[in-house]
Design a protein around this motif. Structure first.
Motif, mmCIF file in Angstrom:
data_model
loop_
_atom_site.group_PDB
_atom_site.id
_atom_site.type_symbol
_atom_site.label_atom_id
_atom_site.label_comp_id
_atom_site.label_asym_id
_atom_site.label_seq_id
_atom_site.Cartn_x
_atom_site.Cartn_y
_atom_site.Cartn_z
ATOM 1 N N LYS A 38 -3.553 17.549 31.511
ATOM 2 C CA LYS A 38 -3.826 18.736 32.310
ATOM 3 C C LYS A 38 -4.797 19.689 31.621
ATOM 4 C CE LYS A 38 -0.924 17.651 35.583
ATOM 5 N NZ LYS A 38 -1.437 17.236 36.914
ATOM 6 N N VAL A 39 -5.512 20.449 32.418
ATOM 7 C CA VAL A 39 -6.292 21.583 31.929
ATOM 8 C C VAL A 39 -5.313 22.713 31.606
ATOM 9 C CG1 VAL A 39 -7.899 23.408 32.628
ATOM 10 C CG2 VAL A 39 -8.381 21.016 33.213
ATOM 11 N N VAL A 40 -5.509 23.365 30.463
ATOM 12 C CA VAL A 40 -4.649 24.498 30.097
ATOM 13 C C VAL A 40 -5.544 25.672 29.694
ATOM 14 C CG1 VAL A 40 -2.754 25.333 28.683
ATOM 15 C CG2 VAL A 40 -2.874 22.900 29.278
ATOM 16 N N ILE A 41 -5.394 26.775 30.408
ATOM 17 C CA ILE A 41 -6.127 28.005 30.117
ATOM 18 C C ILE A 41 -5.136 29.029 29.571
ATOM 19 C CG2 ILE A 41 -7.578 29.843 31.052
ATOM 20 C CD1 ILE A 41 -8.918 27.145 31.174
ATOM 21 N N GLY A 42 -5.441 29.594 28.403
ATOM 22 C CA GLY A 42 -4.556 30.576 27.786
ATOM 23 C C GLY A 42 -4.871 31.987 28.246
ATOM 24 N N SER A 43 -3.841 32.709 28.672
ATOM 25 C CA SER A 43 -4.012 34.103 29.091
ATOM 26 C C SER A 43 -4.038 34.994 27.855
ATOM 27 C CB SER A 43 -2.863 34.506 30.019
ATOM 28 O OG SER A 43 -3.103 35.770 30.598
ATOM 29 N N MET A 44 -5.006 35.894 27.779
ATOM 30 C CA MET A 44 -5.279 36.612 26.542
ATOM 31 C C MET A 44 -4.812 38.071 26.527
ATOM 32 S SD MET A 44 -9.094 34.995 25.811
ATOM 33 C CE MET A 44 -9.141 35.369 24.064
ATOM 34 N N GLY A 64 -4.142 21.728 36.443
ATOM 35 C CA GLY A 64 -3.594 22.329 35.239
ATOM 36 C C GLY A 64 -2.942 23.662 35.478
ATOM 37 N N VAL A 65 -2.810 24.437 34.402
ATOM 38 C CA VAL A 65 -2.059 25.683 34.430
ATOM 39 C C VAL A 65 -2.783 26.760 33.637
ATOM 40 C CG1 VAL A 65 -0.691 25.186 32.339
ATOM 41 C CG2 VAL A 65 0.302 26.622 34.152
ATOM 42 N N LEU A 66 -2.537 28.012 34.026
ATOM 43 C CA LEU A 66 -3.009 29.177 33.285
ATOM 44 C C LEU A 66 -1.762 29.957 32.889
ATOM 45 C CD1 LEU A 66 -5.765 31.670 34.496
ATOM 46 C CD2 LEU A 66 -3.661 32.455 33.455
ATOM 47 N N GLY A 67 -1.562 30.159 31.582
ATOM 48 C CA GLY A 67 -0.327 30.824 31.186
ATOM 49 C C GLY A 67 -0.408 31.507 29.843
ATOM 50 N N THR A 68 0.605 32.289 29.558
ATOM 51 C CA THR A 68 0.757 32.935 28.257
ATOM 52 C C THR A 68 1.424 31.951 27.292
ATOM 53 O OG1 THR A 68 2.751 33.926 29.227
ATOM 54 C CG2 THR A 68 0.802 35.324 29.038
ATOM 55 N N PRO A 69 1.389 32.232 25.983
ATOM 56 C CA PRO A 69 1.918 31.265 25.011
ATOM 57 C C PRO A 69 3.351 30.839 25.266
ATOM 58 C CG PRO A 69 0.644 32.950 23.875
ATOM 59 C CD PRO A 69 0.747 33.386 25.306
ATOM 60 N N ASP A 70 4.216 31.773 25.649
ATOM 61 C CA ASP A 70 5.624 31.417 25.853
ATOM 62 C C ASP A 70 5.792 30.347 26.925
ATOM 63 O OD1 ASP A 70 4.670 33.464 27.571
ATOM 64 O OD2 ASP A 70 6.701 34.018 28.139
ATOM 65 N N ILE A 71 5.077 30.498 28.035
ATOM 66 C CA ILE A 71 5.198 29.542 29.130
ATOM 67 C C ILE A 71 4.502 28.231 28.788
ATOM 68 C CG2 ILE A 71 4.464 29.084 31.504
ATOM 69 C CD1 ILE A 71 5.164 31.979 32.147
ATOM 70 N N VAL A 72 3.310 28.312 28.228
ATOM 71 C CA VAL A 72 2.585 27.094 27.842
ATOM 72 C C VAL A 72 3.416 26.278 26.855
ATOM 73 C CG1 VAL A 72 0.558 26.216 26.598
ATOM 74 C CG2 VAL A 72 0.287 27.996 28.349
ATOM 75 N N GLU A 73 4.058 26.947 25.907
ATOM 76 C CA GLU A 73 4.846 26.228 24.901
ATOM 77 C C GLU A 73 6.092 25.585 25.499
ATOM 78 O OE1 GLU A 73 3.174 29.108 21.351
ATOM 79 O OE2 GLU A 73 5.257 29.326 22.004
ATOM 80 N N ARG A 111 -4.965 45.661 26.344
ATOM 81 C CA ARG A 111 -5.186 45.077 25.019
ATOM 82 C C ARG A 111 -4.868 43.589 25.003
ATOM 83 N NH1 ARG A 111 -3.812 49.809 20.671
ATOM 84 N NH2 ARG A 111 -4.416 51.557 22.014
ATOM 85 N N PHE A 112 -5.481 42.901 24.040
ATOM 86 C CA PHE A 112 -5.297 41.464 23.894
ATOM 87 C C PHE A 112 -4.048 41.223 23.049
ATOM 88 C CE2 PHE A 112 -9.224 41.607 25.840
ATOM 89 C CZ PHE A 112 -9.697 40.336 26.137
ATOM 90 N N THR A 113 -2.958 40.917 23.724
ATOM 91 C CA THR A 113 -1.663 40.801 23.060
ATOM 92 C C THR A 113 -1.096 39.386 23.128
ATOM 93 O OG1 THR A 113 -0.586 41.491 25.117
ATOM 94 C CG2 THR A 113 -1.072 43.212 23.501
ATOM 95 N N ALA A 114 -1.831 38.457 23.726
ATOM 96 C CA ALA A 114 -1.338 37.079 23.830
ATOM 97 C C ALA A 114 -2.270 36.161 23.035
ATOM 98 C CB ALA A 114 -1.223 36.668 25.292
ATOM 99 N N TYR A 115 -2.860 35.169 23.680
ATOM 100 C CA TYR A 115 -3.745 34.255 22.964
ATOM 101 C C TYR A 115 -4.996 34.970 22.442
ATOM 102 C CZ TYR A 115 -1.389 29.937 24.492
ATOM 103 O OH TYR A 115 -0.489 28.913 24.682
ATOM 104 N N ASP A 116 -5.522 34.472 21.318
ATOM 105 C CA ASP A 116 -6.871 34.822 20.878
ATOM 106 C C ASP A 116 -7.662 33.522 20.761
ATOM 107 O OD1 ASP A 116 -5.951 33.639 18.518
ATOM 108 O OD2 ASP A 116 -5.770 35.531 17.444
ATOM 109 N N THR A 117 -8.931 33.643 20.428
ATOM 110 C CA THR A 117 -9.796 32.461 20.426
ATOM 111 C C THR A 117 -9.334 31.417 19.421
ATOM 112 O OG1 THR A 117 -11.700 33.764 21.144
ATOM 113 C CG2 THR A 117 -12.159 31.645 20.111
ATOM 114 N N HIS A 124 1.974 36.146 35.023
ATOM 115 C CA HIS A 124 2.326 37.450 35.575
ATOM 116 C C HIS A 124 3.473 38.116 34.835
ATOM 117 C CE1 HIS A 124 0.688 34.835 38.763
ATOM 118 N NE2 HIS A 124 0.044 35.913 39.144
ATOM 119 N N THR A 125 4.466 37.321 34.433
ATOM 120 C CA THR A 125 5.681 37.918 33.860
ATOM 121 C C THR A 125 5.420 38.638 32.541
ATOM 122 O OG1 THR A 125 6.249 35.781 32.847
ATOM 123 C CG2 THR A 125 7.212 36.280 34.994
ATOM 124 N N ALA A 126 4.383 38.247 31.818
ATOM 125 C CA ALA A 126 4.081 38.891 30.539
ATOM 126 C C ALA A 126 3.583 40.321 30.710
ATOM 127 C CB ALA A 126 3.052 38.074 29.761
#
Length: 294
Positions: free
Chosen positions: A102-108, A82-91, A123-129, A46-48
């Motif tokens: 854990k399962v990790v889903i990247g927010s795109m 697991g978790v669903l997050g943007t790169p900053d939080i996942v890292e 727009r897709f400003t976080a993870y890409d495939t 959410h914070t992103a």
């Protein structure tokens, strides 16, 4: 996270950025999502979009240290997959060692900032495939708000369709969160949470991309969920949303919806990470127990 861990995380970020990729390569993963009957995933993206408020607390999520503390508590509870997050939080969680097994889903797509004039232009400003695959994540999540009176929706639909196709080509789950939306008179975007609105958004979402073989839906719990779930054959997860009202009513709605065919579990963030009594462990345990009895 104590003060020493906080300082170590900051120091690693500044001096040893390569350790993030090392932690991703070394991370012990779980099997594919398809192997699980039920899933409980903690949402932390959410914070992103500039969303730091929770219910009546406007700055609840402004402290990254506190958010990471709450995430680590939640991820350590039995039954959390697991978790669903943007790169900053996942890292950050990778460096803290909180994502083992854990399962990790990247927010795109986080480009449609909350309250902005360009919010529909998501727009897709976080993870890409490619980065999702390179980091060893299990899939990508995308928000798909459909505004019939806003031309930016066309770009969002095209981008989501492309992401679904690319993720599927790598055997990765595409988690699509659709809403039938409009801009109100005050400029705020509102979602049609009637059964008809949710069903309409689901039909658009499940048709995105060159294949739906790896598409999962992430939808809100609304009135008439039995009717809603008859609109799809795709695996579906229930989202929690911004907590409001009595938690008991929210939990009761989740329990009823979890009994329906096709519902595979919950993706919940603020309602579990920032419960009204701030007891994260108890809130997470309550949600996990629902998956065991349904």
């Amino acid at each position: 996270m104590n003060e020493q861990e906080h300082r170590a995380l900051i120091d690693t970020r500044a001096r040893f950025p390569g350790r993030i990729a090392e932690a991703a390569r070394a991370r012990r993963r779980r099997g594919p999502l398809e192997e699980r009957d039920r899933l409980l995933i903690i949402a932390a993206d959410h914070t992103a979009r500039g969303v730091v408020g929770v219910g009546s607390r406007p700055g609840a999520m402004e402290s990254r240290v506190e958010l990471l503390d709450r995430l680590c508590v939640a991820l350590a509870r039995p039954g959390v997959d697991g978790v669903l997050g943007t790169p900053d939080i996942v890292e950050d969680l990778l460096l803290l060692g909180a994502l083992e097994g854990k399962v990790v889903i990247g927010s795109m797509n986080r480009g449609g900032l909350h309250g902005s004039a360009f919010e529909f232009d998501d727009r897709f400003t976080a993870y890409d495939t490619s980065s999702i695959g390179r980091m060893g994540l299990d899939g990508g999540k995308m928000l798909c708000r459909i505004g019939m009176d806003d031309p930016a929706t066309a770009r969002t639909l095209e981008s989501c369709g492309r992401a679904v196709t690319e993720l599927a080509s790598h055997g990765l789950v595409a988690m699509v969160e659709p809403f039938w939306s409009r801009r109100a008179g005050d400029g705020a975007i509102t979602h049609d949470l009637s059964p008809e609105g949710v069903i309409r958004s689901m039909h658009v979402a499940q048709g995105l991309g060159a294949t739906s073989a790896y598409t999962w839906l992430k939808i809100p719990v609304v009135e008439g969920m039995e009717r809603v779930m008859r609109a799809t054959t795709l695996p579906t997860l229930l989202l929690g949303g911004d907590p409001g009202g009595a938690p008991e009513l929210t939990y009761a709605a989740w329990r009823e919806a979890l009994r329906l065919p096709g519902v595979r579990g919950l993706v919940v963030g603020r309602a579990l990470l920032y419960p009204s009594d701030d007891d994260v462990a108890a809130a997470v345990d309550t949600a996990a127990a629902m998956l065991e009895v349904t």
